[in-house]
Design a protein around this motif. Structure first.
Motif, PDB file in Angstrom:
ATOM      1  N   ARG A  12      -1.928  -5.680 -17.615  1.00 23.66           N
ATOM      2  CA  ARG A  12      -3.080  -5.829 -18.517  1.00 23.66           C
ATOM      3  C   ARG A  12      -4.389  -5.461 -17.838  1.00 23.66           C
ATOM      4  NH1 ARG A  12      -0.093 -10.782 -20.644  1.00 23.66           N
ATOM      5  NH2 ARG A  12       0.679 -10.050 -22.671  1.00 23.66           N
ATOM      6  N   ARG A  13      -4.463  -5.608 -16.521  1.00 22.80           N
ATOM      7  CA  ARG A  13      -5.653  -5.259 -15.743  1.00 22.80           C
ATOM      8  C   ARG A  13      -5.219  -5.092 -14.299  1.00 22.80           C
ATOM      9  NH1 ARG A  13      -5.586 -10.056 -17.747  1.00 22.80           N
ATOM     10  NH2 ARG A  13      -7.158  -9.885 -19.398  1.00 22.80           N
ATOM     11  N   TRP A  14      -6.071  -4.481 -13.503  1.00 19.66           N
ATOM     12  CA  TRP A  14      -5.720  -4.253 -12.089  1.00 19.66           C
ATOM     13  C   TRP A  14      -6.898  -4.616 -11.193  1.00 19.66           C
ATOM     14  CZ3 TRP A  14      -8.724  -0.963  -9.240  1.00 19.66           C
ATOM     15  CH2 TRP A  14      -9.518  -0.040  -9.962  1.00 19.66           C
ATOM     16  N   GLY A  15      -6.592  -4.825  -9.935  1.00 16.68           N
ATOM     17  CA  GLY A  15      -7.619  -5.143  -8.963  1.00 16.68           C
ATOM     18  C   GLY A  15      -7.146  -4.798  -7.566  1.00 16.68           C
ATOM     19  N   VAL A  16      -7.838  -5.343  -6.570  1.00 16.93           N
ATOM     20  CA  VAL A  16      -7.539  -5.020  -5.178  1.00 16.93           C
ATOM     21  C   VAL A  16      -7.526  -6.299  -4.351  1.00 16.93           C
ATOM     22  CG1 VAL A  16      -8.488  -2.691  -5.329  1.00 16.93           C
ATOM     23  CG2 VAL A  16     -10.000  -4.605  -4.703  1.00 16.93           C
ATOM     24  N   SER A  17      -7.053  -6.166  -3.127  1.00 15.74           N
ATOM     25  CA  SER A  17      -7.019  -7.287  -2.191  1.00 15.74           C
ATOM     26  C   SER A  17      -7.363  -6.762  -0.801  1.00 15.74           C
ATOM     27  CB  SER A  17      -5.635  -7.932  -2.195  1.00 15.74           C
ATOM     28  OG  SER A  17      -5.566  -9.027  -1.302  1.00 15.74           O
ATOM     29  N   ASN A  18      -8.087  -7.551  -0.045  1.00 15.14           N
ATOM     30  CA  ASN A  18      -8.424  -7.220   1.343  1.00 15.14           C
ATOM     31  C   ASN A  18      -9.300  -5.978   1.480  1.00 15.14           C
ATOM     32  OD1 ASN A  18      -6.873  -9.346   2.766  1.00 15.14           O
ATOM     33  ND2 ASN A  18      -5.126  -8.316   1.820  1.00 15.14           N
ATOM     34  N   LEU A  19     -10.049  -5.632   0.452  1.00 11.13           N
ATOM     35  CA  LEU A  19     -11.013  -4.546   0.561  1.00 11.13           C
ATOM     36  C   LEU A  19     -12.382  -5.125   0.911  1.00 11.13           C
ATOM     37  CD1 LEU A  19      -8.728  -2.887  -0.715  1.00 11.13           C
ATOM     38  CD2 LEU A  19     -10.463  -1.671  -2.034  1.00 11.13           C
ATOM     39  N   ASP A  20     -13.053  -4.513   1.893  1.00 15.93           N
ATOM     40  CA  ASP A  20     -14.365  -5.003   2.294  1.00 15.93           C
ATOM     41  C   ASP A  20     -15.457  -4.326   1.474  1.00 15.93           C
ATOM     42  OD1 ASP A  20     -14.735  -2.460   3.426  1.00 15.93           O
ATOM     43  OD2 ASP A  20     -14.402  -3.164   5.482  1.00 15.93           O
ATOM     44  N   TYR A  21     -16.704  -4.604   1.838  1.00 20.56           N
ATOM     45  CA  TYR A  21     -17.841  -4.111   1.066  1.00 20.56           C
ATOM     46  C   TYR A  21     -17.847  -2.585   0.973  1.00 20.56           C
ATOM     47  CZ  TYR A  21     -22.695  -3.011  -0.088  1.00 20.56           C
ATOM     48  OH  TYR A  21     -23.835  -2.489  -0.649  1.00 20.56           O
ATOM     49  N   PRO A  28       0.805  -1.222   0.000  1.00 16.38           N
ATOM     50  CA  PRO A  28       0.000   0.000   0.000  1.00 16.38           C
ATOM     51  C   PRO A  28       0.842   1.278   0.000  1.00 16.38           C
ATOM     52  CG  PRO A  28      -0.245  -1.194   2.078  1.00 16.38           C
ATOM     53  CD  PRO A  28       0.467  -2.112   1.139  1.00 16.38           C
ATOM     54  N   TRP A  29       2.028   1.223   0.628  1.00 15.62           N
ATOM     55  CA  TRP A  29       2.854   2.433   0.656  1.00 15.62           C
ATOM     56  C   TRP A  29       3.600   2.668  -0.668  1.00 15.62           C
ATOM     57  CZ3 TRP A  29       3.243  -1.439   4.380  1.00 15.62           C
ATOM     58  CH2 TRP A  29       4.251  -2.387   4.195  1.00 15.62           C
ATOM     59  N   ASN A  30       3.453   1.735  -1.602  1.00 14.83           N
ATOM     60  CA  ASN A  30       4.010   1.923  -2.949  1.00 14.83           C
ATOM     61  C   ASN A  30       2.924   2.153  -3.993  1.00 14.83           C
ATOM     62  OD1 ASN A  30       6.673   1.587  -2.145  1.00 14.83           O
ATOM     63  ND2 ASN A  30       6.673  -0.618  -2.537  1.00 14.83           N
ATOM     64  N   TRP A  47      -3.422  -4.157   0.195  1.00 12.21           N
ATOM     65  CA  TRP A  47      -4.431  -3.742   1.162  1.00 12.21           C
ATOM     66  C   TRP A  47      -4.427  -2.215   1.186  1.00 12.21           C
ATOM     67  CZ3 TRP A  47       0.227  -5.930   2.792  1.00 12.21           C
ATOM     68  CH2 TRP A  47       1.039  -5.177   3.629  1.00 12.21           C
ATOM     69  N   ARG A  48      -5.428  -1.637   1.805  1.00 11.40           N
ATOM     70  CA  ARG A  48      -5.545  -0.184   1.818  1.00 11.40           C
ATOM     71  C   ARG A  48      -4.490   0.434   2.719  1.00 11.40           C
ATOM     72  NH1 ARG A  48     -11.267   2.851   1.491  1.00 11.40           N
ATOM     73  NH2 ARG A  48      -9.753   4.486   1.045  1.00 11.40           N
ATOM     74  N   GLY A  49      -3.950   1.551   2.269  1.00 11.48           N
ATOM     75  CA  GLY A  49      -2.984   2.292   3.070  1.00 11.48           C
ATOM     76  C   GLY A  49      -3.358   3.759   3.105  1.00 11.48           C
ATOM     77  N   ASN A  50      -2.327   4.623   3.140  1.00 11.16           N
ATOM     78  CA  ASN A  50      -2.569   6.055   3.267  1.00 11.16           C
ATOM     79  C   ASN A  50      -2.881   6.741   1.938  1.00 11.16           C
ATOM     80  OD1 ASN A  50      -2.203   6.049   6.060  1.00 11.16           O
ATOM     81  ND2 ASN A  50       0.012   6.256   5.866  1.00 11.16           N
ATOM     82  N   TYR A  51      -2.507   6.109   0.828  1.00 13.07           N
ATOM     83  CA  TYR A  51      -2.854   6.708  -0.457  1.00 13.07           C
ATOM     84  C   TYR A  51      -4.352   6.544  -0.699  1.00 13.07           C
ATOM     85  CZ  TYR A  51       2.080   7.126  -1.770  1.00 13.07           C
ATOM     86  OH  TYR A  51       3.411   7.470  -1.830  1.00 13.07           O
ATOM     87  N   SER A  52      -4.942   7.540  -1.342  1.00 14.78           N
ATOM     88  CA  SER A  52      -6.359   7.435  -1.665  1.00 14.78           C
ATOM     89  C   SER A  52      -6.563   6.404  -2.764  1.00 14.78           C
ATOM     90  CB  SER A  52      -6.904   8.793  -2.118  1.00 14.78           C
ATOM     91  OG  SER A  52      -6.370   9.144  -3.385  1.00 14.78           O
ATOM     92  N   LEU A  53      -7.761   5.849  -2.798  1.00 16.41           N
ATOM     93  CA  LEU A  53      -8.085   4.911  -3.873  1.00 16.41           C
ATOM     94  C   LEU A  53      -7.987   5.602  -5.227  1.00 16.41           C
ATOM     95  CD1 LEU A  53     -11.093   2.988  -2.264  1.00 16.41           C
ATOM     96  CD2 LEU A  53      -8.747   2.156  -2.590  1.00 16.41           C
ATOM     97  N   ALA A  54      -8.326   6.876  -5.288  1.00 14.84           N
ATOM     98  CA  ALA A  54      -8.233   7.618  -6.548  1.00 14.84           C
ATOM     99  C   ALA A  54      -6.796   7.672  -7.059  1.00 14.84           C
ATOM    100  CB  ALA A  54      -8.784   9.033  -6.365  1.00 14.84           C
TER     101      ALA A  54
END
Length: 285
Positions: free
Chosen positions: A138-147, A84-86, A115-122
């Motif tokens: 080729r594509r991107w996604g996320v990990s450990n994000l809840d609803y 997340p810090w990168n 996982w989520r860190g200090n950077y905004s999702l944007a």
């Protein structure tokens, strides 16, 4: 086996069991065995390999890079994850390039925010778009994000391009069934289940040694672990990514693709390991 296929954006169709690499790359003596296991998995059709810059601080990526030598890269859907810090700006580009070097490839099929860190999702979405434009992913996604995280992401400009959410999910940990899983299913967004056999300790032992799981395994002439994998992938749009550090273990995982649990099997498992009180898909917005 066809009904167990998972489709990612860009029409990438993959078997519902892949290969995880958590804890690989930590012991140089184990490396040849880990490489052999990954290659055996590819031969058996487990062509998604999931890794991360976090795993052994890049060591797991190096193991995967070695395993893919000899022309195997083109047979594999390659996934890695960024700390997340990168996960923004020049740091993300440098982190991705370092992962590519360790993996000995020019492009990742899927790159995840670990996982989520200090950077905004944007900020993360913006740099993921940049990496796609540069041809590094080729594509991107996320990990450990809840609803709630996923709702926030979907409101970010470009956030709906998210290809997957990789989360903890197994018979003994069913929290995503409350809201996250139904929502992802509504969006036709694949869910990648890590630790599908539970990671370790008493919870894992409790699942593998459960009388219900053992009875169902006996009826299918399968192992308890295979039943747990079959349960995970019985859910629409869910892929399991167990780690297998030996050829025998990866063969066992691959064979679980052929197990079809009956309605009675599923009812017995649900009764033994109940789901949380959950919303129906129609309740989810």
């Amino acid at each position: 086996m066809a009904e167990n296929n998972i489709v990612f954006t860009g029409n990438a169709t993959l078997p519902a069991i892949g290969q995880g690499t958590w804890y690989m790359g930590e012991n140089s003596r184990a490396r040849p065995r880990e490489v052999d296991a990954l290659r055996a998995g590819i031969d058996l059709g487990l062509t998604l390999i999931d890794t991360a810059e976090m795993y052994a601080e890049g060591g797991a990526e190096e193991v995967v890079g070695e395993a893919l030598q000899g022309g195997l890269r083109d047979k594999v859907f390659l996934v890695s994850k960024v700390y997340p810090w990168n996960a923004a700006g020049k740091k993300a580009i440098a982190a991705c390039e370092a992962s590519l070097r360790r993996l000995k490839t020019d492009v990742l099929d899927l790159y995840l925010l670990h996982w989520r860190g200090n950077y905004s999702l944007a900020e993360t979405v913006e740099v993921m778009d940049t990496l796609m434009q540069q041809g590094k992913i080729r594509r991107w996604g996320v990990s450990n994000l809840d609803y709630s995280d996923m709702q926030e992401l979907s409101r970010v400009s470009g956030g709906k391009a998210c290809a997957t959410d990789q989360v903890l999910y197994h018979l003994g940990s069913r929290g995503i069934e409350f809201d996250l899983l139904p929502w992802c299913q509504q969006q036709a967004m694949p869910v990648m289940a890590y630790c599908p056999l539970a990671q370790a300790g008493r919870l894992r032992d409790g699942l593998l040694e459960s009388r219900v799981v053992q009875d169902i395994a006996h009826a299918h002439r399968a192992s308890a672990a295979q039943i747990l994998l079959a349960w995970v992938i019985s859910h629409q749009g869910v892929m399991a990514i167990p780690k297998a550090a030996s050829v025998a273990h990866v063969e066992e995982n691959a064979a679980a693709l052929k197990i079809v649990l009956s309605a009675d099997d599923l009812a017995r498992l649900n009764n033994a390991f109940p789901a949380p009180n959950r919303k129906t898909p129609l309740d989810v917005v």
